[in-house]
Design a protein around this motif. Structure first.
Motif, PDB file in Angstrom:
ATOM      1  N   PRO A 294       0.236  -1.351  -0.478  1.00  0.00           N
ATOM      2  CA  PRO A 294      -0.418   0.380   0.295  1.00  0.00           C
ATOM      3  C   PRO A 294       0.373   1.769  -0.217  1.00  0.00           C
ATOM      4  CG  PRO A 294      -0.655  -1.698   1.824  1.00  0.00           C
ATOM      5  CD  PRO A 294       1.015  -2.261   1.167  1.00  0.00           C
ATOM      6  N   VAL A 295       1.823   1.033   0.293  1.00  0.00           N
ATOM      7  CA  VAL A 295       3.142   2.412   0.134  1.00  0.00           C
ATOM      8  C   VAL A 295       3.491   3.102  -1.019  1.00  0.00           C
ATOM      9  CG1 VAL A 295       5.494   1.019   0.824  1.00  0.00           C
ATOM     10  CG2 VAL A 295       4.276   3.527   2.482  1.00  0.00           C
ATOM     11  N   THR A 296       3.362   1.874  -1.619  1.00  0.00           N
ATOM     12  CA  THR A 296       4.357   1.967  -3.252  1.00  0.00           C
ATOM     13  C   THR A 296       3.716   3.508  -3.761  1.00  0.00           C
ATOM     14  OG1 THR A 296       2.615   0.625  -4.011  1.00  0.00           O
ATOM     15  CG2 THR A 296       5.062   0.442  -3.438  1.00  0.00           C
ATOM     16  N   SER A 297       2.615   3.335  -4.066  1.00  0.00           N
ATOM     17  CA  SER A 297       2.269   4.908  -5.300  1.00  0.00           C
ATOM     18  C   SER A 297       2.532   5.993  -3.748  1.00  0.00           C
ATOM     19  CB  SER A 297       0.587   5.185  -4.648  1.00  0.00           C
ATOM     20  OG  SER A 297       0.062   4.761  -3.455  1.00  0.00           O
ATOM     21  N   TYR A 298       2.644   5.463  -2.637  1.00  0.00           N
ATOM     22  CA  TYR A 298       3.249   7.173  -1.449  1.00  0.00           C
ATOM     23  C   TYR A 298       4.780   7.918  -1.929  1.00  0.00           C
ATOM     24  CZ  TYR A 298      -1.187   6.795   0.679  1.00  0.00           C
ATOM     25  OH  TYR A 298      -2.769   6.686   0.716  1.00  0.00           O
ATOM     26  N   LEU A 299       5.492   6.472  -2.183  1.00  0.00           N
ATOM     27  CA  LEU A 299       6.786   6.380  -2.129  1.00  0.00           C
ATOM     28  C   LEU A 299       6.972   7.457  -3.447  1.00  0.00           C
ATOM     29  CD1 LEU A 299       7.872   3.458  -1.226  1.00  0.00           C
ATOM     30  CD2 LEU A 299       8.551   4.732   0.018  1.00  0.00           C
ATOM     31  N   LEU A 300       6.559   6.857  -4.635  1.00  0.00           N
ATOM     32  CA  LEU A 300       6.444   7.409  -5.556  1.00  0.00           C
ATOM     33  C   LEU A 300       6.653   8.822  -5.735  1.00  0.00           C
ATOM     34  CD1 LEU A 300       5.536   4.854  -8.823  1.00  0.00           C
ATOM     35  CD2 LEU A 300       7.880   5.232  -8.558  1.00  0.00           C
ATOM     36  N   THR A 301       5.216   8.981  -5.267  1.00  0.00           N
ATOM     37  CA  THR A 301       4.366  10.837  -5.466  1.00  0.00           C
ATOM     38  C   THR A 301       6.317  11.184  -5.378  1.00  0.00           C
ATOM     39  OG1 THR A 301       2.662  10.025  -5.454  1.00  0.00           O
ATOM     40  CG2 THR A 301       2.510  12.162  -4.006  1.00  0.00           C
ATOM     41  N   TYR A 302       6.692  10.746  -3.440  1.00  0.00           N
ATOM     42  CA  TYR A 302       7.067  11.267  -2.419  1.00  0.00           C
ATOM     43  C   TYR A 302       8.912  11.346  -3.573  1.00  0.00           C
ATOM     44  CZ  TYR A 302       3.738  12.398   1.065  1.00  0.00           C
ATOM     45  OH  TYR A 302       3.086  11.807   2.013  1.00  0.00           O
ATOM     46  N   LEU A 303       8.601  11.713  -4.545  1.00  0.00           N
ATOM     47  CA  LEU A 303       9.720  11.663  -5.684  1.00  0.00           C
ATOM     48  C   LEU A 303      10.304  12.929  -6.086  1.00  0.00           C
ATOM     49  CD1 LEU A 303      10.989   8.365  -6.799  1.00  0.00           C
ATOM     50  CD2 LEU A 303      11.532   8.991  -5.075  1.00  0.00           C
ATOM     51  N   SER A 304       8.988  14.013  -6.308  1.00  0.00           N
ATOM     52  CA  SER A 304       8.519  14.872  -7.182  1.00  0.00           C
ATOM     53  C   SER A 304       8.843  16.413  -6.314  1.00  0.00           C
ATOM     54  CB  SER A 304       7.360  14.818  -7.715  1.00  0.00           C
ATOM     55  OG  SER A 304       6.503  15.152  -6.681  1.00  0.00           O
ATOM     56  N   GLY A 305       9.842  16.098  -5.816  1.00  0.00           N
ATOM     57  CA  GLY A 305      10.548  17.165  -4.844  1.00  0.00           C
ATOM     58  C   GLY A 305      10.680  17.288  -3.106  1.00  0.00           C
ATOM     59  N   HIS A 306      10.761  16.761  -2.368  1.00  0.00           N
ATOM     60  CA  HIS A 306      10.726  16.826  -0.932  1.00  0.00           C
ATOM     61  C   HIS A 306      11.965  17.105  -0.490  1.00  0.00           C
ATOM     62  CE1 HIS A 306       6.376  15.707  -0.255  1.00  0.00           C
ATOM     63  NE2 HIS A 306       7.038  15.536   0.695  1.00  0.00           N
ATOM     64  N   SER A 307      12.707  17.431   0.132  1.00  0.00           N
ATOM     65  CA  SER A 307      14.121  17.350   1.216  1.00  0.00           C
ATOM     66  C   SER A 307      15.004  16.261   0.917  1.00  0.00           C
ATOM     67  CB  SER A 307      13.964  17.322   2.193  1.00  0.00           C
ATOM     68  OG  SER A 307      14.201  16.035   3.143  1.00  0.00           O
ATOM     69  N   VAL A 308      15.437  16.370  -0.207  1.00  0.00           N
ATOM     70  CA  VAL A 308      16.703  15.625  -0.476  1.00  0.00           C
ATOM     71  C   VAL A 308      17.258  13.991   0.138  1.00  0.00           C
ATOM     72  CG1 VAL A 308      19.668  14.699  -1.187  1.00  0.00           C
ATOM     73  CG2 VAL A 308      18.737  17.075  -1.414  1.00  0.00           C
ATOM     74  N   GLU A 309      17.095  13.951   1.292  1.00  0.00           N
ATOM     75  CA  GLU A 309      17.101  12.947   2.376  1.00  0.00           C
ATOM     76  C   GLU A 309      15.948  11.853   2.151  1.00  0.00           C
ATOM     77  OE1 GLU A 309      17.917  11.446   6.463  1.00  0.00           O
ATOM     78  OE2 GLU A 309      17.992  14.031   6.518  1.00  0.00           O
ATOM     79  N   PHE A 310      14.771  12.825   2.446  1.00  0.00           N
ATOM     80  CA  PHE A 310      13.308  12.266   2.373  1.00  0.00           C
ATOM     81  C   PHE A 310      13.351  11.661   0.771  1.00  0.00           C
ATOM     82  CE2 PHE A 310       8.311  11.759   1.882  1.00  0.00           C
ATOM     83  CZ  PHE A 310       8.937  11.449   3.098  1.00  0.00           C
ATOM     84  N   MET A 311      13.697  12.032  -0.497  1.00  0.00           N
ATOM     85  CA  MET A 311      13.259  11.452  -0.949  1.00  0.00           C
ATOM     86  C   MET A 311      15.211  10.342  -1.781  1.00  0.00           C
ATOM     87  SD  MET A 311      13.701  14.755  -4.495  1.00  0.00           S
ATOM     88  CE  MET A 311      13.752  13.543  -5.929  1.00  0.00           C
ATOM     89  N   GLU A 312      15.606  10.287  -0.884  1.00  0.00           N
ATOM     90  CA  GLU A 312      17.219   9.190  -0.838  1.00  0.00           C
ATOM     91  C   GLU A 312      16.280   8.310   0.075  1.00  0.00           C
ATOM     92  OE1 GLU A 312      21.760   8.346   0.607  1.00  0.00           O
ATOM     93  OE2 GLU A 312      20.099  10.703   1.586  1.00  0.00           O
ATOM     94  N   LEU A 313      15.890   8.574   0.989  1.00  0.00           N
ATOM     95  CA  LEU A 313      14.961   7.249   1.389  1.00  0.00           C
ATOM     96  C   LEU A 313      14.294   6.622   0.469  1.00  0.00           C
ATOM     97  CD1 LEU A 313      14.331   8.839   5.518  1.00  0.00           C
ATOM     98  CD2 LEU A 313      15.722   6.128   4.584  1.00  0.00           C
TER      99      LEU A 313
END
Length: 438
Positions: A81-100
């Motif tokens: 269930p988390v996969t769609s959120y992981l993809l969404t957050y690749l579009s512009g959060h902090s570098v550390e958050f995107m890296e995670l």
């Protein structure tokens, strides 16, 4: 685990502390399995992962990242269930958050086909392609990690690589790999392995060649060789290895494309890399020899260059380096000998025979078989080599292989060849050896 989950769910002031503790206990395999079986556990983490509270969001992301390390497919599938959120957050959060998010995705796709099947229609390739715009080295390295995991999937040749080829990712991979010494070596390593997996799929070599992959990678190899100190820094071998392999495999798959990289300096670069990594990372020797084999196969230019640059002595020194090195050195020598009398004369003049005889006495059938093939070519094109073979006791070295039927037959054929080359008057030592084989 249940107590920590309740602490996270209550919304108390200690929620972050509970999340931090939860992250630490989720490093344990059994704890991961217990956690995903608890009712509402993943739902609670997703709620915090998507919350507007940055500190809780980050801690929830770290918890999900710990779960993604599990080798249990059931844990990975619990995270579906988390996969769609992981993809969404690749579009512009902090570098550390995107890296995670990137590394969590990469870990999940390794363990679960179900996760990959869900991510593909969710548009993971397009999302990853958009990440190529990030100026941050950490994001690029994470992007390379996710791609390298996807490209190793069993369904990659049919379901993943075609989508990758239709995106900007191949050009991006080449650019990042070839700027590895100036940009981030970590990202270059990941993308170099990505290229390797694509080449090994046998589905995209024409595309890579059209993008100039061969001259670009050859140029990188020249740069690497020119900048490597005699004591190379730890970790550089992780880039050198896939670059060598990409070049070698491209040449193996696409015969005749050596003309795109006809540059004598490439051979010098290979031997410089060999010299630098021989002691600390001997596996690089095998990679260099595999590339050298594919450069010299059916290609007189590199065979001539190897001789004219006087690199043959350095090649012969590797003959007994290891079993695989022995086979590859002998194969390269066969590539040279196949080119005819002038090449065999130079091999004989080096001289190669004194170094070949110890290889002929090894117990390894593959090494001995390749050595017999080389001697066959030498005696065919340079009969005087047959006389030296006898005078140096080569026929006696063959005797120890009489118990191997395949080698016995080939050794007999070689001795027949020696007899024809020398004539009956000088054949008596060979005749004795031939009798022993009968």
């Amino acid at each position: 685990v249940l107590e920590l989950l309740r602490g996270v769910q209550k919304g108390s002031e200690d929620r972050k502390r509970s999340l931090v503790r939860l992250r630490w206990v989720l490093q344990n395999k059994e704890t991961q399995q217990k956690f995903v079986r608890l009712d509402g556990s993943i739902r609670t983490l997703i709620g915090l992962f998507t919350s507007s509270l940055a500190d809780l969001q980050m801690e929830a992301a770290r918890c999900l990242h710990e779960l993604s390390h599990s080798s249990d497919p059931a844990v990975a599938e619990a995270c579906l269930p988390v996969t769609s959120y992981l993809l969404t957050y690749l579009s512009g959060h902090s570098v550390e958050f995107m890296e995670l998010c990137l590394y969590t995705l990469g870990n999940l796709v390794v363990e679960s086909e179900a996760v990959r099947k869900q991510l593909m229609p969710q548009g993971i390739i397009l999302v990853l392609a958009s990440c190529t715009q990030s100026p941050h080295e950490a994001v690029q390295e994470g992007l390379g990690y996710v791609l390298s995991q996807l490209l190793q999937a069993k369904e990659a040749p049919t379901e993943i690589i075609p989508l990758v080829l239709d995106s900007v990712l191949p050009q991006h991979m080449l650019r990042l790999v070839c700027s590895g010494l100036k940009a981030g070596v970590g990202a270059a390593v990941e993308f170099a392995w990505c290229l390797h997996y694509i080449i090994c799929s046998h589905t995209a070599n024409a595309v890579l060649l059209s993008l100039g992959a061969l001259p670009a990678l050859a140029s990188l190899l020249l740069d690497l060789a020119s900048e490597i100190p005699l004591d190379p820094p730890e970790g550089l071998e992780l880039l050198v290895c896939p670059v060598l392999r990409c070049l070698g495999n491209l040449l193996a798959e696409e015969r005749g494309c050596q003309g795109q990289i006809q540059d004598e300096r490439l051979l010098v670069a290979l031997f410089l890399i060999l010299q630098c990594f021989l002691q600390q990372h001997p596996f690089i020797v095998q990679e260099c020899l595999w590339l050298l084999n594919n450069l010299t196969a059916d290609e007189p230019f590199f065979c001539s260059a190897l001789l004219s640059l006087d690199l043959l002595p350095a090649l012969l020194q590797l003959l007994l380096c290891s079993q695989m090195a022995s086979v590859l050195v002998l194969t390269v020598l066969c590539n040279i000998a196949e080119k005819g009398p002038a090449y065999c004369q130079q091999l004989h003049q080096q001289p190669a025979l004194p170094l070949l005889l110890p290889a002929l006495m090894l117990p390894d059938p593959e090494v001995v078989g390749q050595c017999l093939e080389l001697m066959h070519l030498l005696f065919l094109h340079c009969p005087e080599a047959a006389a030296d073979f006898v005078s140096q006791g080569g026929h006696r070295a063959l005797e120890q292989h009489h118990s191997n039927p395949e080698l016995q037959e080939r050794a007999r054929a070689l001795l027949d060849m020696v007899r024809q080359a020398l004539g009956p008057s000088t054949f008596s030592p060979c005749h004795t050896a031939l009798s022993n084989f009968s």
